[in-house]
Design an enzyme around this catalytic site. Sequence first.
Site, PDB file in Angstrom:
ATOM      1  N   GLY A   1       1.017  -1.252   0.160  1.00 55.35           N
ATOM      2  CA  GLY A   1      -0.083   0.063  -0.033  1.00 55.35           C
ATOM      3  C   GLY A   1       1.016   1.376   0.068  1.00 55.35           C
TER       4      GLY A   1
ATOM      5  NE  ARG B   1      -2.265  -3.714  -0.522  1.00 55.02           N
ATOM      6  CZ  ARG B   1      -1.739  -3.381   0.747  1.00 55.02           C
ATOM      7  NH1 ARG B   1      -0.718  -3.704   1.036  1.00 55.02           N
ATOM      8  NH2 ARG B   1      -2.168  -2.216   1.156  1.00 55.02           N
TER       9      ARG B   1
ATOM     10  CG  ASP C   1       3.602  -6.510   7.670  1.00 53.72           C
ATOM     11  OD1 ASP C   1       3.171  -5.989   6.566  1.00 53.72           O
ATOM     12  OD2 ASP C   1       2.880  -7.231   8.463  1.00 53.72           O
TER      13      ASP C   1
ATOM     14  CB  THR D   1       3.339   0.451   7.349  1.00 47.21           C
ATOM     15  OG1 THR D   1       2.151   0.589   7.675  1.00 47.21           O
ATOM     16  CG2 THR D   1       4.145   0.100   8.444  1.00 47.21           C
TER      17      THR D   1
ATOM     18  CG  ASP E   1      -0.853  -0.253   8.977  1.00 49.46           C
ATOM     19  OD1 ASP E   1      -1.767   0.550   8.831  1.00 49.46           O
ATOM     20  OD2 ASP E   1      -0.863  -1.425   8.532  1.00 49.46           O
TER      21      ASP E   1
ATOM     22  CG  ASP F   1       2.474  -2.899  11.367  1.00 50.26           C
ATOM     23  OD1 ASP F   1       3.088  -2.394  10.435  1.00 50.26           O
ATOM     24  OD2 ASP F   1       1.274  -3.834  11.007  1.00 50.26           O
TER      25      ASP F   1
ATOM     26  NE  ARG G   1     -26.771  12.513  16.140  1.00 52.23           N
ATOM     27  CZ  ARG G   1     -26.756  13.341  14.976  1.00 52.23           C
ATOM     28  NH1 ARG G   1     -25.786  13.930  14.185  1.00 52.23           N
ATOM     29  NH2 ARG G   1     -27.933  13.492  14.224  1.00 52.23           N
TER      30      ARG G   1
ATOM     31  NE  ARG H   1      -3.103  -5.190   6.387  1.00 54.57           N
ATOM     32  CZ  ARG H   1      -2.527  -4.769   5.357  1.00 54.57           C
ATOM     33  NH1 ARG H   1      -1.421  -4.374   5.421  1.00 54.57           N
ATOM     34  NH2 ARG H   1      -3.244  -4.738   4.187  1.00 54.57           N
TER      35      ARG H   1
ATOM     36  CD  GLU I   1      -7.872  -1.026   8.891  1.00 57.59           C
ATOM     37  OE1 GLU I   1      -8.588  -0.748   8.007  1.00 57.59           O
ATOM     38  OE2 GLU I   1      -6.533  -1.473   8.584  1.00 57.59           O
TER      39      GLU I   1
ATOM     40  CG  HIS J   1      -7.940   4.019   0.832  1.00 52.40           C
ATOM     41  ND1 HIS J   1      -8.659   3.080   1.215  1.00 52.40           N
ATOM     42  CD2 HIS J   1      -6.836   3.142   0.859  1.00 52.40           C
ATOM     43  CE1 HIS J   1      -8.676   1.869   0.786  1.00 52.40           C
ATOM     44  NE2 HIS J   1      -7.079   1.734   0.849  1.00 52.40           N
TER      45      HIS J   1
ATOM     46  NE  ARG K   1      -2.835   3.560   1.804  1.00 53.63           N
ATOM     47  CZ  ARG K   1      -2.957   2.293   1.065  1.00 53.63           C
ATOM     48  NH1 ARG K   1      -3.399   1.325   1.857  1.00 53.63           N
ATOM     49  NH2 ARG K   1      -3.253   2.035   0.071  1.00 53.63           N
TER      50      ARG K   1
HETATM   51  O1  F6P Z   1      -1.012  -1.456   5.657  1.00 53.22           O
HETATM   52  C1  F6P Z   1      -1.411  -0.240   5.475  1.00 53.22           C
HETATM   53  C2  F6P Z   1      -2.935  -0.204   5.242  1.00 53.22           C
HETATM   54  O2  F6P Z   1      -3.069   1.162   5.069  1.00 53.22           O
HETATM   55  C3  F6P Z   1      -3.649  -0.689   6.413  1.00 53.22           C
HETATM   56  O3  F6P Z   1      -3.778   0.231   7.338  1.00 53.22           O
HETATM   57  C4  F6P Z   1      -4.927  -1.047   5.777  1.00 53.22           C
HETATM   58  O4  F6P Z   1      -5.701  -2.039   6.401  1.00 53.22           O
HETATM   59  C5  F6P Z   1      -4.532  -1.493   4.303  1.00 53.22           C
HETATM   60  O5  F6P Z   1      -3.382  -0.870   4.106  1.00 53.22           O
HETATM   61  C6  F6P Z   1      -5.691  -1.046   3.108  1.00 53.22           C
HETATM   62  O6  F6P Z   1      -5.056  -1.715   2.034  1.00 53.22           O
HETATM   63  P1  F6P Z   1      -5.590  -1.312   0.492  1.00 53.22           P
HETATM   64  O7  F6P Z   1      -5.027  -0.075   0.167  1.00 53.22           O
HETATM   65  O8  F6P Z   1      -5.148  -2.521  -0.201  1.00 53.22           O
HETATM   66  O9  F6P Z   1      -6.956  -0.948   0.655  1.00 53.22           O
END
Ligand code: F6P
Length: 343
Positions: free
Chosen positions: A12, A74, A105, A127, A129, A131, A164, A173, A224, A273, A276
Amino acid sequence: MSKVIGVLTAGGDCPGLNAVIRAVVTRATERHGAEVVGILNGWEGLMHGRTRSLDRDAVRGILARGGTILGTSRMDPYVHGDGYESVRKTLERNGIDSLVVVGGDGTLLSALKLSQEGLKVVGVPKTIDNDIAATDWTFGFDTALEIATEAIDRITTTAESHNRIMLVEVMGRTKGWIATYAGIAGGADAVLIPEIPYDLTEVADVIRSRHRRGHSYSVVVVAEGIEPPPDVARPQTEVDAFGFERLGGVAYQIAPVLEERTGFETRVTVLGHLQRGGTPTAFDRVLGTRLGVGAADLAVSGAAGVMVAVRGSDIVPVPLEEACADIRGVDEATYDVAQTFFG
Ligand code: F6P
């Protein structure tokens, strides 16, 4: 003869990738007199011979741009090809001595396998994430965190006008770094992450007691990757080339349960997204640049099977094995900081 360094971005995308590419190219060519070949669309380009040569002029003006000028995919040489064999021709045709692989990873694991088959690889951890094991930080995380925090701030002011509960679902992830940090930065009333089991009855109690004390709204950050509530099935999802499940939407499964247990109207925002996209923060530009410079130095020096990592305030090489051995989750002490402010 000058060295030839290949560079690819896979998995990603992530804010700061262009900062890394710019740094690898500029450092390798201007400082070390090496040549750089950009591989297009990640492993796919390496398998199918899609490349472009990169020099300093080719990477001017990209530092602040989101995404990656090389493209990404990917695809994986061990899933869509026969490992080293499927990339050998491109490496040979371009005379590539060493490959800088910028990825998460899954990508780094493929890089490790290729390095075990003899390819000189230098990894760069990427990433949102945050992680990846063996590094304290990954670039892209800070940008995602800024976006998530701004979203929480904005959702908080609309929430204030209504009685609310607002659920904000963030990426990450299987790990809850974005959720925990955004929860701290945005002052969330609860944060649900995969690393810590949650109980919606307890969350509902915290929210009810908060509202009884006169606060007319609550903001809950949901990672998520958490499990859906008991008795609710996780929706059937696809997996990508690295075997990762496509996540997103679990907050929609949490919302009706919280609404029913608290009696308060509940709304969901899934950031997806958005986290990102766009320009990287100054921190991610600097981190990407430092990692790219470190990776270029290592690649030109002939280092193999390593990844550049952040340790404290230093950029250091670590074995790729160490980076691939595990996925790094949120520690209890950090989560405890977020928890201090729940309710
Ligand atoms: O690993 C980065 C990430 O943005 C995760 O946080 C998310 O679950 C995943 O990629 C989304 O992937 P894609 O761009 O394939 O939808």
